[in-house]
Design an enzyme around this catalytic site. Structure first.
Site, PDB file in Angstrom:
ATOM      1  N   ASP A  75       0.902  -1.034  -0.090  1.00 11.00           N
ATOM      2  CA  ASP A  75       0.066   0.101   0.097  1.00 11.00           C
ATOM      3  C   ASP A  75       0.917   1.117  -0.088  1.00 11.00           C
ATOM      4  O   ASP A  75       1.852   1.367   0.815  1.00 11.00           O
ATOM      5  CB  ASP A  75      -1.066  -0.161   1.262  1.00 11.00           C
ATOM      6  CG  ASP A  75      -1.850  -0.992   1.097  1.00 11.00           C
ATOM      7  OD1 ASP A  75      -2.143  -1.867   0.175  1.00 11.00           O
ATOM      8  OD2 ASP A  75      -2.568  -1.329   2.309  1.00 11.00           O
ATOM      9  N   ASP A 101     -13.383  -3.620  -1.555  1.00 11.77           N
ATOM     10  CA  ASP A 101     -13.082  -3.059  -0.046  1.00 11.77           C
ATOM     11  C   ASP A 101     -14.441  -3.185   0.823  1.00 11.77           C
ATOM     12  O   ASP A 101     -15.014  -2.062   1.095  1.00 11.77           O
ATOM     13  CB  ASP A 101     -12.445  -1.466   0.132  1.00 11.77           C
ATOM     14  CG  ASP A 101     -11.301  -1.403  -0.684  1.00 11.77           C
ATOM     15  OD1 ASP A 101     -10.471  -2.118  -0.468  1.00 11.77           O
ATOM     16  OD2 ASP A 101     -11.292  -0.414  -1.662  1.00 11.77           O
TER      17      ASP A 101
HETATM   18  O1  1PR Z   1     -10.415   3.170  -5.233  1.00  7.48           O
HETATM   19  O2  1PR Z   1      -9.586   2.567  -7.441  1.00  7.48           O
HETATM   20  O3  1PR Z   1      -8.297   4.351  -6.358  1.00  7.48           O
HETATM   21  O4  1PR Z   1      -8.238   2.001  -5.477  1.00  7.48           O
HETATM   22  C1  1PR Z   1      -7.612   2.540  -4.182  1.00  7.48           C
HETATM   23  C2  1PR Z   1      -6.905   1.281  -3.746  1.00  7.48           C
HETATM   24  O5  1PR Z   1      -6.368   1.471  -2.491  1.00  7.48           O
HETATM   25  C3  1PR Z   1      -7.977   0.153  -3.543  1.00  7.48           C
HETATM   26  O6  1PR Z   1      -7.450  -1.134  -4.136  1.00  7.48           O
HETATM   27  C4  1PR Z   1      -8.017  -0.124  -1.975  1.00  7.48           C
HETATM   28  O7  1PR Z   1      -8.088  -1.434  -1.421  1.00  7.48           O
HETATM   29  C5  1PR Z   1      -6.741   0.474  -1.517  1.00  7.48           C
HETATM   30  N1  1PR Z   1      -7.004   1.258  -0.298  1.00  7.48           N
HETATM   31  C6  1PR Z   1      -7.405   2.576  -0.036  1.00  7.48           C
HETATM   32  N2  1PR Z   1      -7.329   2.763   1.240  1.00  7.48           N
HETATM   33  C7  1PR Z   1      -6.481   1.871   1.645  1.00  7.48           C
HETATM   34  C8  1PR Z   1      -6.088   1.910   3.133  1.00  7.48           C
HETATM   35  O8  1PR Z   1      -5.627   1.104   3.752  1.00  7.48           O
HETATM   36  N3  1PR Z   1      -6.375   3.112   3.836  1.00  7.48           N
HETATM   37  N4  1PR Z   1      -5.768  -0.301   1.199  1.00  7.48           N
HETATM   38  C9  1PR Z   1      -6.327   0.987   0.786  1.00  7.48           C
HETATM   39  C10 1PR Z   1      -6.241  -1.357   1.098  1.00  7.48           C
HETATM   40  C11 1PR Z   1      -5.929  -3.359   2.013  1.00  7.48           C
HETATM   41  C12 1PR Z   1      -5.018  -4.564   1.331  1.00  7.48           C
HETATM   42  C13 1PR Z   1      -4.089  -4.987   2.500  1.00  7.48           C
HETATM   43  C14 1PR Z   1      -4.516  -6.126   2.936  1.00  7.48           C
HETATM   44  C15 1PR Z   1      -3.545  -6.791   3.574  1.00  7.48           C
HETATM   45  N5  1PR Z   1      -5.081  -2.267   1.589  1.00  7.48           N
HETATM   46  O9  1PR Z   1      -4.321  -3.945   0.310  1.00  7.48           O
HETATM   47  O10 1PR Z   1      -2.582  -4.872   1.763  1.00  7.48           O
HETATM   48  O11 1PR Z   1      -5.594  -5.956   3.626  1.00  7.48           O
HETATM   49  O12 1PR Z   1      -3.087  -6.405   4.614  1.00  7.48           O
HETATM   50  P1  1PR Z   1      -2.559  -7.244   6.128  1.00  7.48           P
HETATM   51  O13 1PR Z   1      -2.087  -8.452   5.563  1.00  7.48           O
HETATM   52  O14 1PR Z   1      -1.613  -6.352   6.616  1.00  7.48           O
HETATM   53  O15 1PR Z   1      -3.887  -7.660   6.729  1.00  7.48           O
HETATM   54  P2  1PR Z   1      -9.117   3.169  -6.125  1.00  7.48           P
END
Ligand code: 1PR
Length: 524
Positions: free
Chosen positions: A224, A379
């Protein structure tokens, strides 16, 4: 000097990088004369059969390419570069292929996820110089929905099993073509490329190959990425999507360095999510493009990029389509793009109007680059209900009752990184996106993200049972057993984790060693 046939689609940067890493120079072909003058020609077909053949024809490449192939000079076709050699493809039956190898290209009709995505083995049928130095149990990266069916069995070099035995590489004289991507297949892929590029070694038939190859379950490392408060692009990690600690964005490392580390530890794929992409304009956010360009120089496994893939109007009023944004990412080294927020809005519109409009980012990108290039990142957040009838959503019965003892729940889609909940459930989202042309689902879970409590098995089962495209299970990995649980209890084809890898709690090779013997995986 290697001539590379680039017809303007997909990720040719990775192939250039792979060839250059082997000490060869690459020159991109820009005219028919360049093709005829080539000493060794590589054709990395990417995208969809119809648009590829149109593009070859528009550029005046069909005749010189046919002449080159008929002259039996060294040629390596990859993926669509293999399929192009045949008479026609079911993907676009009205459009003729090059007709060099008699036969056709057929869609998989198997009771398994299609596209066939991931690392699979080879059943060797004939000795070839290209196999020199292989043991036989190596796995290579595939990503395709169609496979070739040659009329003449003597051209078949290898087959691979995926619900059926299909032809995964052919050789006819000096023409070699593979369905798998050597440039995305780690060190063994580079090895095959080296055999093609170098002076031709002895014919070899690897002897440790099994009779039936098997698709491996994938382990994906996720980064991320966002700017921290000083404006530097960092890898961060949230707790249920909150990436700040004591008010500051957590900094877990530098994206290119971490990606390289995970490649060396054996990650089967690497995903970058630009988590503030929903509010930035990615084509102005050059650091992300730079991250991809730098990473693809020495990371030879598939790279996915997500965040901000949608249509834009910039401050000067110029419109950019999601397709243009995606194209820039592909040119910078991405193999797949992942669409999050925009997918939710597209599905809401589809459900309102009851029909496809053909112009959504999912439809446009999959039409040009193929379904396999479009991942939908979901999400979702769990919402408990007392009974399935109280909401018009796909509801599941849960073994983990809610705070008021509720025995049912649905998974609410969110946009803008979980900031906004929508009136749409994750199962419906996945199903509609599949119909619109998506090739894979990246299934996050806000409730589990960063908790180390394990994956949400109920969510993963519900979504993977509802679609026929591969599902990557994400969020919550905290122990080795958690990875096994997903593969043992659901049909997910891959698991993705972030925090445990970044914090060095469990390295990727330890996950693979734990899974070895329990599920099919790729080692090495
Ligand atoms: O909406 O098309 O602009 O895409 C934004 C992207 O960013 C999406 O894929 C969304 O999942 C991601 N995103 C947005 N905000 C966050 C955040 O964390 N605040 N991250 C985010 C999503 C989730 C996973 C993470 C897993 C594993 N992160 O990618 O890596 O949950 O984590 P873990 O093993 O530590 O539990 P758009």
């Amino acid at each position: 000097m290697i001539a590379l046939l680039d017809y303007g689609a997909g990720n040719v940067r990775s192939l250039t990088n792979a060839i250059e890493s082997l000490g060869e120079e690459v020159r991109t072909v820009s005219s028919g004369e360049d093709i005829l003058a080539a000493e060794k020609l590589v054709f990395p077909g990417v995208g969809a059969f119809g648009s590829m053949m149109h593009s070859l024809s528009d550029r005046g490449f069909v005749e010189p390419l046919t002449a080159y192939l008929r002259s039996n000079r060294p040629f390596l076709g990859i993926c669509l570069g293999l399929q192009a050699l045949f008479d026609y493809s079911e993907e676009a039956p009205e459009i003729k292929g090059l007709g060099i190898i008699p036969g056709s290209v057929k869609r998989f009709t198997v009771d398994l996820s299609v596209p066939h995505i991931g690392w699979n083995g080879l059943n060797f049928k004939h000795p070839s110089p290209f196999f020199n130095g292989l043991v036989g149990d190596e796995k290579f990266y595939f990503v395709h929905s169609y496979h070739v069916v040659p009329k003449d069995a003597s051209v078949v070099l290898t087959t691979t099993d995926y619900g059926c035995e299909f032809v995964s590489s052919i050789q006819s004289g000096n023409i070699l073509a593979t369905q798998f991507h050597p440039e995305k297949s780690g060190r063994f892929g580079l090895h095959i490329l080296k055999n093609f590029l170098g002076t031709v070694p002895e014919h070899a038939l690897p002897n440790a190959a099994s009779e039936n190859s098997q698709l491996a379950k994938r382990i994906v490392a996720c980064l991320d990425v966002r700017s921290n408060d000083h404006g530097d692009l960092v890898v961060t990690k949230g707790d249920q999507y909150d990436v700040r600690e004591s008010g500051k964005v957590r900094n877990l490392g530098e994206p290119v360095d971490l990606a390289r580390r995970y490649y060396q530890e054996g990650a089967d794929e690497i995903t970058f999510l630009n988590i503030t992409g929903f509010r930035d304009f990615p084509l102005e956010d050059m650091p992300m493009l730079d991250v991809l360009q730098q990473t693809s120089k020495n990371v030879f496994v598939p790279l996915t990029i997500g965040g901000g893939i949608r249509d834009y109007t910039d401050k000067n009023g110029r419109n950019y389509s999601a397709l243009e944004v995606a194209a820039e990412y592909f040119r910078s080294g991405a193999d797949k793009v992942s669409i999050g927020s925009d997918a939710v809005l597209i599905v809401e519109n589809y459900l309102k109007s009851g029909r496809k409009n053909g112009g959504s980012s999912i439809e446009e990108i999959s039409r040009v680059y193929g379904n396999q290039a479009v991942v939908i990142s979901i999400d979702p957040r769990r919402v408990y209900v007392a009974s399935p009838d109280v909401v018009a959503h796909q509801v599941i019965e849960t073994a983990t009752p809610g705070p008021k003892g509720e025995l049912f729940c649905w998974y609410q889609c969110t946009i803008k990184g979980g900031r906004e909940g929508r009136d749409l459930d994750a199962i419906t989202l996945a199903q509609v996106c599949e119909q619109l042309g998506a090739g894979e689902i990246l299934l996050n879970c806000i409730d589990r993200d960063g908790t180390n409590l394990g994956f949400d098995i109920e969510l993963i089962s519900a979504v993977s049972n509802a679609v026929s495209i591969p599902v990557i299970a994400s969020s919550g990995a905290g122990a080795l057993e958690h990875f096994y649980e997903v593969f043992a209890k659901t049909d997910a084809e891959a698991t993705l984790a972030a925090g445990i890898f970044h914090r060095r709690e469990i390295p990727i090779d330890a996950v693979k060693n734990y899974l070895k013997g329990k599920v099919e995986i790729r080692l090495g």
